[in-house]
Design an enzyme around this catalytic site. Structure first.
Site, PDB file in Angstrom:
ATOM      1  N   ASP A  71       0.830  -1.199   0.000  1.00 54.54           N
ATOM      2  CA  ASP A  71       0.000   0.000   0.000  1.00 54.54           C
ATOM      3  C   ASP A  71       0.871   1.258   0.000  1.00 54.54           C
ATOM      4  O   ASP A  71       0.619   2.212  -0.735  1.00 54.54           O
ATOM      5  CB  ASP A  71      -0.936  -0.022   1.210  1.00 54.54           C
ATOM      6  CG  ASP A  71      -1.937   1.112   1.182  1.00 54.54           C
ATOM      7  OD1 ASP A  71      -2.752   1.168   0.234  1.00 54.54           O
ATOM      8  OD2 ASP A  71      -1.910   1.962   2.091  1.00 54.54           O
ATOM      9  N   LYS A  88       1.545   4.243  -2.931  1.00 57.66           N
ATOM     10  CA  LYS A  88       1.415   5.681  -2.649  1.00 57.66           C
ATOM     11  C   LYS A  88       2.653   6.457  -3.113  1.00 57.66           C
ATOM     12  O   LYS A  88       2.529   7.515  -3.729  1.00 57.66           O
ATOM     13  CB  LYS A  88       1.170   5.901  -1.154  1.00 57.66           C
ATOM     14  CG  LYS A  88      -0.186   5.413  -0.682  1.00 57.66           C
ATOM     15  CD  LYS A  88      -0.375   5.603   0.820  1.00 57.66           C
ATOM     16  CE  LYS A  88      -1.749   5.141   1.274  1.00 57.66           C
ATOM     17  NZ  LYS A  88      -1.959   5.300   2.736  1.00 57.66           N
TER      18      LYS A  88
END
Length: 814
Positions: free
Chosen positions: A677, A681
Site C-alpha cells: 500500500d 502511494k
C-alpha cells in the site's frame, strides 16, 4: 371588449370547462367577451387517426369514432345533467355527420387535404357548441358564432391563408351589432372564398383569436392554456425552468419557432403591427401572473429570455470543390427543396463556399437526398461535389433574446458550457440580428444541453453536480452523511447543488434522477435492482446528466478498469481506490490523457493521504515551476497506528487486530503490513512528479517474516503473527535500545523509490508522529534545507470521506 382563447387542455374535461366558465363569468361582469375555443383535448388527433384508419380500410376507425362520441357525451352529461336532451340531440346529429364522413372515406379510400379539413373541423364545432349551450343553461348572456362565417381564406387546405380584407370586414360588421355579453367562437376553422371548409393549421385556434383581436383592435389578447406562461425552458425537461414575466413579440416568435408549444408562431402576426399585447395565462391557475408579450418588453437581468429546441432534425451536408465561386449553386439547392415542399429549419455555410449544411425535419430527409442527388447528378459524376450526406437523430437548441447583441461573450459561454459536458455541436447558425444562437446536437443530449444552458444563464451560477457512488461501506456512509450535512451550506455559500443520483454496493444499486433521498437511503436498497459494474456504468451513461461524477470507494481492480469508459463519456472520476494510478504506467498515462481529451476531471487525492492535501500540494509545486528533489514520507496511517501502539507489553497480533477493528487497515491487513500500500502511494507521488516508474521498480524492504508473507488467508496470517511474536519484539527492542521510534518510511530520490521499516531517532520530524497520522516532506529547489511538510490524520473513514468530498467540490469550481 376582450378576446380570450382557451386551448384543448383547458376544455379537455367537464372540470376544466367549469374553470373556463368561471373565468368567463368574472370577465363578463366588466367587459363584453369573445371566447375562442379549441377542440376538446386529444380530439383532433383522434379525428386524424380515425380518418387514416378509414382510408386504410381498417375498421378500427369505428372504435376511434366511438371514443370521440363517448368523450363528448360524457362532458355534456357532467356539465348540464338536467337540461341536456336538446344539446344531446344536436350533438348526436353532428356526430352522425362525422360518422357518415368517415364511412365515405372508408368506402372510397379518399382522404384528400380538403376532406381532412372537413374531418378535423368537427372538433372545434362540437366543443364550441357544448360550451355555448352550457353557458346559456347557467343563465349567462352567451351566443355561439361559427368562425367559418367570419374567417375567409384561400383554398390551401390544412393551412389556409387568410383573406384579411374580407375577414376583417366580416368580424367588424358582426360585432358592431352583436349585443350578447359572451360570444363563443370555434377556433382553427374557416371557409374559402368558394365556401369550402378550410383550417388555419395546427395551433390555428390561437391564430383565430389573434385575427379577431386585430380586426377589432382590442387592448389585449389573452391565450389561456395549461401552463403559467412561456417558460425559460421546457419545464418537462428542465425542472428549474420558470415563467417569463415579459417578452417581446420577436422573442416569443423565436421561442415558438424553436419548439415552445405555448404559442402558435403565426398568432403574433395579426397583432404585431397593432402593438396589441398577448397575455398567456393558466386556466388551471388563473391567479398566476403568466407572460405578457408586447413590443417593448423589459430586458430584465439576463439578455437571454429563453432556451428552446426542435427535435427530429436531419442535417443535410453538400460539399465539394466544384461549389467554390459558382454563382447560382445555392439557388439550385434551395429551389430543389422548395419544389419538394421541404421546409429548411437551419442554414449554415462555410465562408470558403466548400460546403452548405441545411437542417430539415427528419421525415423529409430521404426525399431531400433523392431530389438533391438527382439535380446535381452531373456534378457528382464528375466528382465536383460529393453525394448529399444525411445525418439523423439530431435536434436544434437555441438561445433566444433581443438584447444578446449588446452583450459580449454570450456564444462563448454557451459553447463553453456545452463543451464541458461533452455535448458535440454539429452545426451553428446565428442571424445578424443576434436574436437567437442555434446549434445542432444529438437528440440524446437535448435534456443535458437544456439543463446545462439553463443553469449557466438563469440559475445565479448555481452548479448542479450529479454524483454516482460505488462502494457504500464505512467510508461511503461517511461521505453520504457529509454531503447531506453540508448540502444547504454549499448551495447558499458556494452555489453548488450536490445530488447523489446513484449508489451501489456489491449486491444492489439504486438510482433517482432527481436525487436520492439521503434521509433514508439505506432502506432503499431493500427493493433495489441487482448490482453490476457494467450495469451501473450503462445507467450513468444512459441518464446523460450534466456535471456527472463517478466516485469509486472500493479497492476493486474491476471497478478501476472502468475509469476509462467513464472519462470517455465526460463523466468525472473521483477515486480513493489506488489500483488505477499504481497500475502500469501506460494505463496511468492513458487515464490522464482521457481526462484532458474529454474535459472530465480525474481526481484521487485520497490515494495517498486520505484527506490530506498531499497530491494537490505536489501538483502546485510542479505547476509553479519548482523542482522536487526528494520526498520522504510516512504514508500509512494503518502502519503508523500499529507501531505507535505496539510495545513489549502488547503483542503484535493484538495491535493489528485493534487497527483492523477500528477501521485503519484494509479488510485484508496483509495489504497494509506487506508495504504494498505504501509502495503504491510513493509510486503515485513519483508519477505526479514526472517519474515514469512501475511498482516493480520500488524497493520494498518488508519487516514481515516469510511465514507472514506466504500465509494463504487472513486467518492464517493472524496465526503466523502469533507464532512470530519474538520477531516483532526483537524489532521493538532494537529501536527502544537506541531511543528510536519504528516508522514505515517511503522515500523517493533522483528517480528511485523505496519503502521499509526504519528506526527514527529523536528530533527527526517523524519521531513524534502519533496515532494514525501521516507526514510528507518535500525537498525542492525552493525548499532545499527546510522541507515543505504536510502532516495530519492519514487514515479513517471520516478523513477519507472528507478528502473525496473535497475532490467533488474542486470539480464544481472548475
Amino acid at each position: 371588449m376582450k378576446v380570450l382563447k382557451f386551448g384543448g387542455t383547458s376544455v379537455g374535461s367537464s372540470t376544466n370547462i367549469n374553470k373556463v366558465i368561471s373565468i368567463l363569468e368574472n370577465y363578463s361582469k366588466k367587459d363584453a367577451i369573445i371566447c375562442v375555443v379549441s377542440a376538446v383535448g386529444g380530439i383532433t388527433d383522434r379525428l386524424l387517426k380515425a380518418g387514416e384508419l378509414a382510408n386504410n380500410k381498417d375498421q378500427a376507425y369505428t372504435k376511434e369514432f366511438e371514443a370521440i362520441q363517448n368523450s363528448h357525451f360524457s362532458i355534456i352529461t357532467e356539465l348540464v345533467p338536467k337540461q341536456n336532451k336538446t344539446i344531446l340531440s344536436h350533438v348526436e346529429n353532428m356526430l352522425q355527420d362525422l360518422k357518415n364522413l368517415l364511412d365515405g372515406i372508408y368506402l372510397i379510400n379518399e382522404l384528400s387535404p380538403k376532406t381532412s379539413d372537413k374531418l378535423v373541423s368537427f372538433g372545434e364545432l362540437l366543443s364550441s357548441y357544448i360550451i355555448a349551450e352550457t353557458l346559456k343553461s347557467r343563465s349567462l348572456n352567451a351566443q355561439l358564432k361559427n368562425s367559418q362565417e367570419l374567417v375567409v381564406t384561400n383554398s390551401n387546405f390544412t393551412k389556409a391563408e387568410v383573406e384579411y380584407d374580407t375577414t376583417n370586414k366580416n368580424i367588424k360588421d358582426y360585432f358592431s351589432t352583436a349585443n350578447q355579453q359572451i360570444t363563443i367562437l370555434p377556433g382553427f376553422v374557416s371557409k374559402s372564398k368558394l365556401g369550402e371548409i378550410t383550417t388555419l393549421g395546427r395551433g390555428g385556434s390561437d391564430f383565430t383569436a389573434a385575427i379577431v383581436a386585430a380586426a377589432l383592435q382590442v387592448e389585449q389578447l389573452e391565450i389561456w392554456t395549461d401552463v403559467s406562461g412561456m417558460f425559460t425552458a421546457n419545464p418537462k425537461l428542465v425542472k428549474q425552468a420558470f415563467p417569463i414575466d415579459k417578452i417581446s413579440y420577436q422573442e416569443a416568435m423565436e421561442l415558438s419557432h424553436f419548439g415552445a408549444k405555448v404559442l402558435y408562431p403565426p398568432t403574433v402576426q395579426p397583432v404585431l403591427n397593432l402593438n396589441i399585447p398577448i397575455h398567456i395565462k393558466n386556466t388551471l391557475k388563473p391567479e398566476e401572473t403568466g407572460t405578457v408579450i408586447s413590443k417593448n418588453a423589459s430586458s430584465g437581468k439576463s439578455p437571454i429570455k429563453g432556451i428552446s429546441h426542435i427535435s427530429n432534425i436531419a442535417l443535410l451536408t453538400l460539399e465539394g470543390s466544384g461549389m467554390i465561386g459558382i454563382p447560382g449553386f445555392s439557388k439550385r439547392l434551395f429551389e430543389t427543396l422548395a419544389q419538394e415542399k421541404i421546409n429548411i429549419v437551419l442554414i449554415t455555410q462555410a465562408s470558403s463556399e466548400h460546403s452548405i449544411c441545411l437542417g430539415v425535419e427528419t421525415k423529409d430527409a430521404a426525399i431531400a437526398k433523392e431530389a438533391i442527388d438527382t439535380v446535381f447528378e452531373n456534378e457528382i459524376s464528375l466528382h465536383k461535389i460529393e453525394p448529399l450526406v444525411v445525418e439523423k437523430d439530431l435536434s436544434i437548441i437555441a438561445l433566444v433574446g433581443d438584447n444578446m447583441k449588446s452583450h459580449q461573450g454570450i456564444s462563448g459561454k454557451m459553447f463553453s458550457a456545452l463543451g464541458k459536458n461533452n455535448i458535440n455541436i454539429r452545426a451553428i447558425a446565428q442571424g445578424a440580428s443576434e436574436k437567437n444562437i442555434s446549434a445542432v446536437i444529438a437528440d440524446k443530449d437535448v435534456k443535458k444541453a437544456l439543463n446545462t444552458l439553463h443553469e449557466r444563464f438563469f440559475e445565479e451560477n448555481t452548479k448542479q453536480l450529479n454524483v454516482f457512488i460505488t462502494g457504500v461501506g464505512n467510508v461511503g456512509e461517511k461521505l453520504i452523511d457529509q454531503i447531506q450535512q453540508q448540502y444547504a451550506f454549499l448551495k447558499k455559500n458556494l452555489k453548488i447543488d450536490v445530488r447523489i443520483v446513484g449508489m451501489a454496493n456489491s449486491k444492489k444499486m439504486i438510482f433517482n434522477e432527481k436525487g436520492i433521498d439521503l434521509t433514508n437511503w439505506a432502506t432503499q436498497f431493500h427493493h433495489a435492482e441487482t448490482s453490476s459494474l457494467q450495469g451501473f456504468l450503462d445507467k450513468v451513461i444512459a441518464l446523460n446528466l450534466r456535471n456527472s461524477i463517478f466516485v469509486d470507494i472500493t479497492a476493486s481492480e474491476a471497478v478501476s478498469k472502468l475509469y476509462a469508459d467513464y472519462l470517455k463519456n465526460s463523466i468525472a472520476v473521483v477515486a480513493c481506490n489506488k489500483i488505477a494510478c499504481s497500475s502500469m504506467y501506460e494505463n496511468y498515462k492513458k487515464l490522464q490523457d482521457l481526462s484532458l481529451k474529454y474535459n472530465a476531471p480525474f481526481l484521487y487525492e485520497t490515494n495517498v493521504g486520505a484527506g490530506l492535501p498531499i497530491i494537490s500540494t505536489l501538483k502546485n509545486l510542479v505547476a509553479s515551476g519548482d523542482k522536487v528533489v526528494s520526498i520522504q514520507a510516512v504514508l500509512s496511517g494503518s502502519l503508523n497506528f500499529v507501531f505507535n501502539n505496539f510495545n513489549d507489553k502488547k503483542n503484535f497480533h493484538d495491535t493489528v487486530k485493534q487497527a483492523q477493528f477500528e477501521g485503519y487497515t484494509e479488510p485484508d491487513p496483509r495489504i497494509d503490513l506487506s508495504g504494498i500500500d505504501v509502495a503504491r502511494k510513493i509510486l503515485i507521488l513519483a508519477r505526479e512528479n514526472g517519474g515514469k516508474i512501475e511498482i516493480e521498480d520500488i524497493e520494498n524492504d518488508s519487516f514481515l517474516t516469510k511465514a507472514n508473507l506466504e500465509s494463504g488467508s487472513v486467518d492464517d496470517f493472524y496465526e503466523t503473527l502469533i507464532a512470530d511474536e519474538p520477531h516483532f519484539q526483537k524489532l521493538y527492542a532494537s529501536a527502544k535500545e537506541k531511543n528510536c521510534q519504528l516508522k514505515y518510511v517511503a522515500e523517493y530520490n533522483k528517480g528511485k523509490a523505496k519503502v521499509g521499516l526504519k528506526e527514527i531517532p529523536e528530533g527527526h520530524p517523524f519521531y513524534n508522529l502519533e496515532g494514525k497520522d501521516n507526514i510528507v516532506m518535500f525537498y525542492t529547489q525552493r525548499y532545499p534545507e527546510q522541507p515543505l511538510i504536510v502532516k495530519g490524520a492519514g487514515a479513517g473513514a471520516d478523513v477519507t470521506a472528507s478528502g473525496l468530498f473535497a475532490d467533488i467540490i474542486q470539480i464544481a469550481n472548475k
